[in-house]
Scaffold this motif. Structure first.
Motif, PDB file in Angstrom:
ATOM      1  N   SER A   1       0.835  -1.202   0.000  1.00 53.10           N
ATOM      2  CA  SER A   1       0.000   0.000   0.000  1.00 53.10           C
ATOM      3  C   SER A   1       0.874   1.257   0.000  1.00 53.10           C
ATOM      4  N   GLU A   2       2.040   1.198   0.629  1.00 50.42           N
ATOM      5  CA  GLU A   2       2.943   2.354   0.597  1.00 50.42           C
ATOM      6  C   GLU A   2       3.378   2.613  -0.848  1.00 50.42           C
ATOM      7  N   ASN A   3       3.628   1.520  -1.556  1.00 49.20           N
ATOM      8  CA  ASN A   3       4.058   1.658  -2.950  1.00 49.20           C
ATOM      9  C   ASN A   3       2.974   2.326  -3.788  1.00 49.20           C
ATOM     10  N   ILE A   4       1.748   1.822  -3.686  1.00 43.28           N
ATOM     11  CA  ILE A   4       0.686   2.368  -4.548  1.00 43.28           C
ATOM     12  C   ILE A   4       0.314   3.783  -4.122  1.00 43.28           C
ATOM     13  N   GLN A   5       0.353   4.038  -2.822  1.00 45.43           N
ATOM     14  CA  GLN A   5      -0.162   5.320  -2.345  1.00 45.43           C
ATOM     15  C   GLN A   5       0.820   6.472  -2.433  1.00 45.43           C
ATOM     16  N   THR A   6       2.131   6.170  -2.520  1.00 42.73           N
ATOM     17  CA  THR A   6       3.077   7.285  -2.447  1.00 42.73           C
ATOM     18  C   THR A   6       4.071   7.367  -3.597  1.00 42.73           C
ATOM     19  N   THR A   7       4.319   6.290  -4.301  1.00 41.76           N
ATOM     20  CA  THR A   7       5.349   6.362  -5.348  1.00 41.76           C
ATOM     21  C   THR A   7       4.716   6.677  -6.695  1.00 41.76           C
ATOM     22  N   GLY A   8       5.604   6.981  -7.656  1.00 36.37           N
ATOM     23  CA  GLY A   8       5.195   7.512  -8.956  1.00 36.37           C
ATOM     24  C   GLY A   8       4.015   6.804  -9.615  1.00 36.37           C
ATOM     25  N   PHE A   9       2.904   7.517  -9.680  1.00 38.14           N
ATOM     26  CA  PHE A   9       1.738   7.002 -10.405  1.00 38.14           C
ATOM     27  C   PHE A   9       1.921   7.304 -11.894  1.00 38.14           C
TER      28      PHE A   9
ATOM     29  N   ALA B   1      -0.537  11.956  -4.286  1.00 40.01           N
ATOM     30  CA  ALA B   1       0.868  11.582  -4.442  1.00 40.01           C
ATOM     31  C   ALA B   1       1.414  12.151  -5.750  1.00 40.01           C
ATOM     32  N   PRO B   2       2.704  12.503  -5.754  1.00 40.88           N
ATOM     33  CA  PRO B   2       3.294  13.051  -6.977  1.00 40.88           C
ATOM     34  C   PRO B   2       3.617  11.969  -8.004  1.00 40.88           C
ATOM     35  N   GLY B   3       3.714  12.367  -9.260  1.00 43.14           N
ATOM     36  CA  GLY B   3       4.083  11.405 -10.311  1.00 43.14           C
ATOM     37  C   GLY B   3       3.541  11.845 -11.647  1.00 43.14           C
TER      38      GLY B   3
END
Ligand code: MCN
Ligand code: CUM
Length: 798
Positions: free
Chosen positions: A293-301, A371-373
């Motif tokens: 969930s940390e990956n999906i919620q905070t890293t580059g979308f 989240a940024p991306g």
């Protein structure tokens, strides 16, 4: 290369049985993967290693009043609790993004998106770190968030980036491209114009392996070693050095086996920096590994483009002009991971495969409390969005004029003899034969048959409608010419370093980094082809900045176009030196030595029996080198490509749409790709299959959603729907070969084509099932409820 319908070949590649160009060499890397011997970041364990867990904000927009880590510190095994204040001491509280923005490593004053990094707990083991993170107390003053790009631009919207001096609203940039006046003129004079608004929803690459790092500061050597999930180790080394102040030669980045990147592992994330800072302060190795969930919620979308497209055409369906206006949600920081000199990457290639007189695009980028991306997920830096726009608009135009969608494409393709072709927005296409790829796809799909069947079902008022969708896309990959692309000022070349050993085998070191694309195999094939070596005798190394030559990394399908070219040129340099050694060994003049691609041997002109293999030459290079030559047999090449490469293809999708449930079934899925000369057809096939699955995921399932309070409601695998084997149909793949005229081995990239090209084909198919009732668009992801609504609106629902 064995290809029945291959176009002109710059060189003859025949698969000489040594594993060169065009051979289906089994992947060298798979032995370690299928026997459980892969080595991923989380497999790395160092003596004395600590573990880092990040405390994240439950709020999307909030001021941090106070952070109290004392209860966490009371836990047995917790070594440190780090906050922005600790990082400020070392000047590490913020880091630059790839778009010249500045992002908090740990929140300094204000949280700007849900799950943003607020503090870090360092402990002896992961469980204790996690328990500790739960005990960190943070007081927040909750602020109103804004998650929608349009609302973010309204006058009363909360200003997210108030810390920036000149930022009075949430507007990041306005950018336009093309000739506005000329385009307006074309639109005014056109017989027909059509317009459609479409959203390319926010999605996430969601690689199976999440992001992570093991940082290890060595106070004896003053050296920082970071093993990390990186698609670009050298670029990350430079950025790490710039951020930390540690000189670059004292920073070593190692990207071990990577379990999928898809663009998610291009940016630098706060977790990496926190791990490195903690290791520096505590003088012990520190591991940080994200949860799903940390990956999906905070890293580059990826994506999050709201686009309005317009097309002007003659009454015969000849496209004269294309216009597009975009609202782009970039999240709380402008951190899109793309190296081009344009704020929207290569979106300006939106005229696609068509010969268009005038084009104009305008884009606005916006900050929101998300989240940024924006740039990731097999996107070729926004080409996904551009291809979606133009391929959808062509279908809209075809329906407006009642012309068959295949026929209207034919009327507008850039003709095969018009290459090199300069597009209305200034791109220089290298080569293409679009009609040939479309013809092949139409034939493979049995197009006419399905058109008949479609008619029959409409006449019989059948419960299940048939829809046929086409996408004839053009990609732009191989960043890139230094003139158009750089990271932190470093121009986008790439490199290869080839060393042949005395016993005749070789090590190839490259500046790009595989995440599953099979470089250990295909790069060895390039060398095998160019030196007449057996592919088993070449080992490919990558991912370690201490040993590999400087490269910019793997993304934008650039490995083949750029590092692949460097590998070929390095091998040819070795071949040139080998000639002089051959001359010495064969006691002939160097001008009389010829290399034969077929046998892979060097021989005296006119005397094929006086020949020598590369293995014998390698021995000579070290044991009996000519006095005029340096001993050894190696070469390095840094390659700055003259242009991008432009792979293309035609995809045809046949769907059955259930009028009762809105469910969509794939009847047929045909993909014809052209990536120029092909190195390994089996690996290409794998790339296409994986990419098509991700295109289906985009069109049918995936979306990162937020509620009005800024809570991520699509932030885990319960709510973010990855496709499984069940949703994926059988693919029928085909290819044509149109070599790139400027690439040393005529190859173009292919890794992103299927994900770029397929979503519009799928949406076109679903729309096509309802277009007789007036439907012009259905938004992605086309879940059954969305499709049923569209059916209902068209009066087709049962
Ligand atoms: N290839 C070939 N002949 C060609 C072109 C390519 O045999 N004419 C082979 C190459 O040698 C390489 C593979 O196909 O082994 C992909 O090559 P290329 O198109 O150059 O793309 P890259 O290697 O640069 O890979 C990047 C691309 C991108 S940007 C994303 S995103 C993506 C993709 O690759 N991420 C992937 N495919 C992926 N596949 C896996 N398994 N995992 C990822 O994270
Ligand atoms: Cu745009 S995703 Mo890939 O370029 O790594």
């Amino acid at each position: 290369q064995h290809d029945d319908d291959g176009g002109p070949q710059p060189e003859k590649h025949c698969g000489h049985g040594r594993g060169g160009m065009g051979e289906e060499v089994a992947r060298k890397e798979d032995k370690r993967f299928i026997t459980g011997r892969g080595n991923y970041v989380d497999d790395i364990k160092k003596p004395g290693m600590l573990h880092c867990e990040i405390v994240r904000s439950p709020h999307a927009h909030a001021r941090v009043e106070e952070i109290d880590g004392s209860r966490a510190m009371d836990l047995d095994g917790v070594v440190a609790v780090l906050t922005a204040d600790d990082l400020l001491e070392h000047d590490l509280a913020t880091m630059p993004t790839l778009m010249d923005d500045t992002q908090d490593v740990l929140v300094n004053e204000k949280v700007k998106f849900q799950s943003q990094e607020v503090a870090a707990v360092i402990a002896e083991d992961r469980y204790t770190a996690k328990d500790g993170a739960e005990k960190v107390e943070v007081d927040y003053e909750v602020l109103d968030p804004v998650v929608d790009a349009k609302e973010a631009l309204e006058a009363d919207a909360p200003v997210i980036r108030e810390e920036l001096d000149d930022q009075e609203d949430n507007h990041i940039f306005d950018w336009d491209t093309g000739d506005k006046e000329e385009t307006e003129r074309v639109f005014e004079e056109a017989d027909v114009t059509v317009e459609e608004q479409m959203e390319y929803q926010r999605i996430h690459p969601a690689p199976i392996e999440t992001c992570g790092a093991v940082a290890d500061w060595d106070p004896g050597k003053d050296k920082m070693t970071v093993h990390m999930t990186s698609q670009a180790p050298h670029a990350h080394r430079t950025l790490f050095s710039q951020v930390s102040g540690i000189p670059e030669h004292k920073v070593r980045i190692v990207s071990p086996d990577v379990g999928g990147g898809f663009g998610n592992k291009v940016p630098i994330y706060p977790g990496y920096v926190v791990a490195a800072a903690a290791s520096y302060v505590l003088e012990r190795p520190v591991k940080w590994i994200e949860e799903r969930s940390e990956n999906i919620q905070t890293t580059g979308f990826a994506r999050d483009y709201d686009m309005t497209g317009e097309v002007a055409a003659t009454e015969d369906g000849v496209i004269e002009g294309v216009k597009v206006d975009v609202l782009a949600n970039h999240g709380a920081y402008n951190a899109a991971a793309q190296p081009s000199k344009f704020p929207a990457g290569f979106f300006n290639i939106f005229t696609g495969s068509y010969d268009v007189e005038a084009a104009y695009g305008s884009l606005t980028g916006v900050y929101t409390n998300t989240a940024p991306g924006g740039v990731a997920y097999r996107c070729s830096f926004r080409v996904t969005e551009a291809v979606y726009l133009i391929e959808r608009m062509v279908k809209v135009l075809a329906d407006e004029l009642d012309v068959d969608p295949a026929e209207i494409r034919r009327r507008n393709f850039i003709p095969s003899d018009a290459f090199p072709y300069e597009s209305a927005t200034g791109w220089n296409y290298d080569s293409g034969d679009y009609e040939k790829a479309l013809d092949k796809a139409l034939e493979m799909a049995d197009y006419e048959h399905y058109r008949e069947e479609q008619k029959r079902r409409i006449e019989e008022d059948a419960d299940k409608l048939l829809g046929i969708g086409i996408s004839s896309f053009t990609e732009i990959v191989g960043a890139g010419p230094g003139k158009q692309c750089d990271i932190a000022g470093i121009e986008m070349f790439d490199s290869a370093d080839l060393r042949v050993n005395p016993t005749g085998n070789a090590v190839l070191r490259i500046g790009v980094q595989t995440q599953g694309q099979g470089h250990e195999t295909t790069f060895a094939q390039i060398v095998a082809e160019e030196l007449g070596m057996d592919v088993d005798n070449i080992v490919v190394e990558h991912g370690d900045t201490d040993t590999e030559p400087y490269g910019l990394g793997t993304y934008g399908s650039r490995s083949t176009p750029v590092a692949g070219a460097a590998a070929a040129v390095a091998a040819r340099k070795v071949r040139d030196k080998a000639k002089s050694i051959a001359a010495n060994e064969l006691e002939a003049a160097e001008e009389d030595i010829e290399w034969d691609r077929e046998s892979g041997e060097f021989h005296v002109v006119g005397a094929p029996d006086r020949s020598i293999t590369i293995t014998e030459i390698a021995a000579g290079a070290y044991m009996n080198h000519p006095g005029s030559e340096e001993p050894g047999l190696e070469a390095v090449n840094y390659y700055d490509p003259p242009e991008m490469t432009y792979p293309f293809g035609s995809y045809i999708v046949v769907v059955e749409v259930d009028r009762e449930t809105g469910e969509v079934d794939f009847e047929k899925f045909v993909a014809v790709d052209d990536c120029g000369n092909r190195i390994n057809p089996m690996i290409i096939e794998g790339q296409i299959h994986g990419g098509l699955a991700q295109g289906i995921a985009t069109a049918m399932l995936e979306e990162v959603t937020y509620d009005d309070n800024g809570n991520v409601t699509g932030g885990d695998f319960m709510n973010y729907l990855l496709p499984t084997a069940h949703e994926i149909p059988e693919f029928e793949t085909g290819h044509t070969v149109t070599p790139s005229p400027h690439h040393p081995i005529g190859a173009k990239g292919v890794g992103e084509s299927p994900t770029v090209g397929s979503p519009p084909a799928i949406v076109n198919a679903v729309v096509d099932a309802m277009s007789h009732a007036g439907t012009t668009h259905v938004e992605m992801p086309m879940t059954p409820d969305v499709v049923w609504e569209a059916l209902d609106e068209a009066g087709l629902a049962l």
